[in-house]
Design a protein around this motif. Structure first.
Motif, PDB file in Angstrom:
ATOM      1  N   ALA A   1       0.943  -1.410   0.030  1.00 42.55           N
ATOM      2  CA  ALA A   1      -0.029   0.000   0.038  1.00 42.55           C
ATOM      3  C   ALA A   1       0.974   1.243  -0.076  1.00 42.55           C
ATOM      4  CB  ALA A   1      -1.040   0.152   1.121  1.00 42.55           C
ATOM      5  N   GLY A   2       1.827   1.254   0.815  1.00 42.11           N
ATOM      6  CA  GLY A   2       2.958   2.366   0.703  1.00 42.11           C
ATOM      7  C   GLY A   2       3.634   2.770  -0.442  1.00 42.11           C
ATOM      8  N   LYS A   3       3.970   1.568  -1.324  1.00 36.57           N
ATOM      9  CA  LYS A   3       4.474   1.825  -2.744  1.00 36.57           C
ATOM     10  C   LYS A   3       3.745   2.335  -3.460  1.00 36.57           C
ATOM     11  CE  LYS A   3       8.000   1.426  -5.436  1.00 36.57           C
ATOM     12  NZ  LYS A   3       9.368   2.208  -4.991  1.00 36.57           N
ATOM     13  N   LEU A   4       2.147   2.022  -3.466  1.00 35.21           N
ATOM     14  CA  LEU A   4       1.290   2.552  -4.344  1.00 35.21           C
ATOM     15  C   LEU A   4       0.922   3.931  -4.086  1.00 35.21           C
ATOM     16  CD1 LEU A   4      -1.422  -0.445  -4.258  1.00 35.21           C
ATOM     17  CD2 LEU A   4       0.034   0.384  -6.183  1.00 35.21           C
ATOM     18  N   LYS A   5       0.950   4.202  -2.793  1.00 34.82           N
ATOM     19  CA  LYS A   5       0.966   5.613  -2.379  1.00 34.82           C
ATOM     20  C   LYS A   5       2.084   6.537  -2.937  1.00 34.82           C
ATOM     21  CE  LYS A   5      -2.108   5.044   1.508  1.00 34.82           C
ATOM     22  NZ  LYS A   5      -2.114   5.162   2.967  1.00 34.82           N
ATOM     23  N   GLU A   6       3.086   6.123  -2.822  1.00 38.45           N
ATOM     24  CA  GLU A   6       4.470   6.768  -3.066  1.00 38.45           C
ATOM     25  C   GLU A   6       4.316   6.978  -4.649  1.00 38.45           C
ATOM     26  OE1 GLU A   6       9.435   6.089  -3.447  1.00 38.45           O
ATOM     27  OE2 GLU A   6       7.981   4.400  -2.603  1.00 38.45           O
ATOM     28  N   VAL A   7       3.874   5.862  -5.495  1.00 37.23           N
ATOM     29  CA  VAL A   7       3.975   6.176  -7.019  1.00 37.23           C
ATOM     30  C   VAL A   7       3.031   7.117  -7.351  1.00 37.23           C
ATOM     31  CG1 VAL A   7       3.469   4.580  -9.146  1.00 37.23           C
ATOM     32  CG2 VAL A   7       4.917   3.777  -7.240  1.00 37.23           C
ATOM     33  N   GLU A   8       1.861   6.986  -6.666  1.00 42.13           N
ATOM     34  CA  GLU A   8       0.586   7.614  -6.958  1.00 42.13           C
ATOM     35  C   GLU A   8       1.135   9.465  -6.719  1.00 42.13           C
ATOM     36  OE1 GLU A   8      -3.779   8.854  -5.459  1.00 42.13           O
ATOM     37  OE2 GLU A   8      -2.664   7.491  -4.278  1.00 42.13           O
ATOM     38  N   GLY A   9       1.789   9.625  -5.480  1.00 40.31           N
ATOM     39  CA  GLY A   9       2.280  10.916  -5.318  1.00 40.31           C
ATOM     40  C   GLY A   9       3.306  11.561  -6.526  1.00 40.31           C
TER      41      GLY A   9
ATOM     42  N   ILE B   1       3.347  10.461  -9.442  1.00 38.06           N
ATOM     43  CA  ILE B   1       2.457  10.712 -10.786  1.00 38.06           C
ATOM     44  C   ILE B   1       1.715  11.958 -10.847  1.00 38.06           C
ATOM     45  CG2 ILE B   1       1.000   9.842 -12.367  1.00 38.06           C
ATOM     46  CD1 ILE B   1       1.854   7.001 -11.597  1.00 38.06           C
ATOM     47  N   THR B   2       1.316  12.126  -9.567  1.00 34.84           N
ATOM     48  CA  THR B   2       0.329  13.471  -9.446  1.00 34.84           C
ATOM     49  C   THR B   2       1.216  14.368  -8.975  1.00 34.84           C
ATOM     50  OG1 THR B   2      -0.367  12.853  -7.265  1.00 34.84           O
ATOM     51  CG2 THR B   2      -1.603  12.049  -9.094  1.00 34.84           C
ATOM     52  N   GLY B   3       2.341  14.370  -8.505  1.00 34.47           N
ATOM     53  CA  GLY B   3       3.173  15.586  -8.024  1.00 34.47           C
ATOM     54  C   GLY B   3       2.728  15.908  -6.912  1.00 34.47           C
ATOM     55  N   ASP B   4       2.028  14.931  -5.703  1.00 34.23           N
ATOM     56  CA  ASP B   4       1.514  15.225  -4.514  1.00 34.23           C
ATOM     57  C   ASP B   4       2.693  14.791  -3.529  1.00 34.23           C
ATOM     58  OD1 ASP B   4       0.384  15.338  -2.148  1.00 34.23           O
ATOM     59  OD2 ASP B   4      -1.443  14.267  -2.906  1.00 34.23           O
ATOM     60  N   LYS B   5       3.445  15.713  -3.223  1.00 39.18           N
ATOM     61  CA  LYS B   5       4.566  15.245  -2.261  1.00 39.18           C
ATOM     62  C   LYS B   5       3.963  14.707  -0.936  1.00 39.18           C
ATOM     63  CE  LYS B   5       8.402  16.295  -4.521  1.00 39.18           C
ATOM     64  NZ  LYS B   5       9.478  15.482  -4.708  1.00 39.18           N
ATOM     65  N   ALA B   6       2.981  15.060  -0.439  1.00 35.45           N
ATOM     66  CA  ALA B   6       2.454  14.639   0.919  1.00 35.45           C
ATOM     67  C   ALA B   6       2.065  12.956   0.652  1.00 35.45           C
ATOM     68  CB  ALA B   6       1.407  15.502   1.288  1.00 35.45           C
ATOM     69  N   ARG B   7       1.550  13.010  -0.386  1.00 34.59           N
ATOM     70  CA  ARG B   7       0.921  11.707  -0.510  1.00 34.59           C
ATOM     71  C   ARG B   7       2.326  10.591  -0.886  1.00 34.59           C
ATOM     72  NH1 ARG B   7      -3.532   8.597   0.273  1.00 34.59           N
ATOM     73  NH2 ARG B   7      -3.880   7.241  -1.532  1.00 34.59           N
ATOM     74  N   GLU B   8       3.299  11.128  -1.528  1.00 32.19           N
ATOM     75  CA  GLU B   8       4.809  10.289  -1.585  1.00 32.19           C
ATOM     76  C   GLU B   8       5.189   9.950  -0.385  1.00 32.19           C
ATOM     77  OE1 GLU B   8       8.781  11.123  -4.060  1.00 32.19           O
ATOM     78  OE2 GLU B   8       7.035  12.021  -4.535  1.00 32.19           O
ATOM     79  N   VAL B   9       5.223  11.039   0.622  1.00 28.28           N
ATOM     80  CA  VAL B   9       6.017  10.943   1.791  1.00 28.28           C
ATOM     81  C   VAL B   9       5.064   9.815   2.739  1.00 28.28           C
ATOM     82  CG1 VAL B   9       6.616  12.201   3.826  1.00 28.28           C
ATOM     83  CG2 VAL B   9       7.200  13.053   1.611  1.00 28.28           C
ATOM     84  N   GLU B  10       3.862   9.869   2.523  1.00 29.05           N
ATOM     85  CA  GLU B  10       2.904   9.093   3.415  1.00 29.05           C
ATOM     86  C   GLU B  10       2.969   7.754   2.813  1.00 29.05           C
ATOM     87  OE1 GLU B  10      -1.843   8.231   3.892  1.00 29.05           O
ATOM     88  OE2 GLU B  10      -1.274  10.105   2.501  1.00 29.05           O
ATOM     89  N   GLY B  11       3.211   7.414   1.688  1.00 32.00           N
ATOM     90  CA  GLY B  11       3.714   6.195   0.961  1.00 32.00           C
ATOM     91  C   GLY B  11       5.023   5.551   1.723  1.00 32.00           C
ATOM     92  N   LYS B  12       6.215   6.454   1.755  1.00 39.25           N
ATOM     93  CA  LYS B  12       7.093   6.057   2.113  1.00 39.25           C
ATOM     94  C   LYS B  12       7.146   5.517   3.655  1.00 39.25           C
ATOM     95  CE  LYS B  12      10.128   8.567  -1.368  1.00 39.25           C
ATOM     96  NZ  LYS B  12      11.199   9.651  -1.586  1.00 39.25           N
TER      97      LYS B  12
END
Length: 53
Positions: free
Chosen positions: A12-20, A22-33
């Protein structure tokens, strides 16, 4: 089902990181990490517990 090995968090974290990314959402990327790190901690804790048994 309990996720003792942190696999759900890692995936789930990897998916959130990739989504972040792709969309340029740094917060989502950090949440995924962070969620991936949580999964790694669970995995390591399970290893230690199994070693002690």
């Amino acid at each position: 089902m309990e996720d003792k090995h942190g696999i759900k968090d890692k995936v789930a974290g990897k998916l959130k990181e990739v989504e972040g990314k792709i969309t340029g959402d740094k917060a989502r990327e950090v949440e995924g990490k962070a969620q991936q790190a949580k999964g790694k901690v669970k995995s390591k804790a399970t290893e230690v517990k199994e070693d002690l048994e």
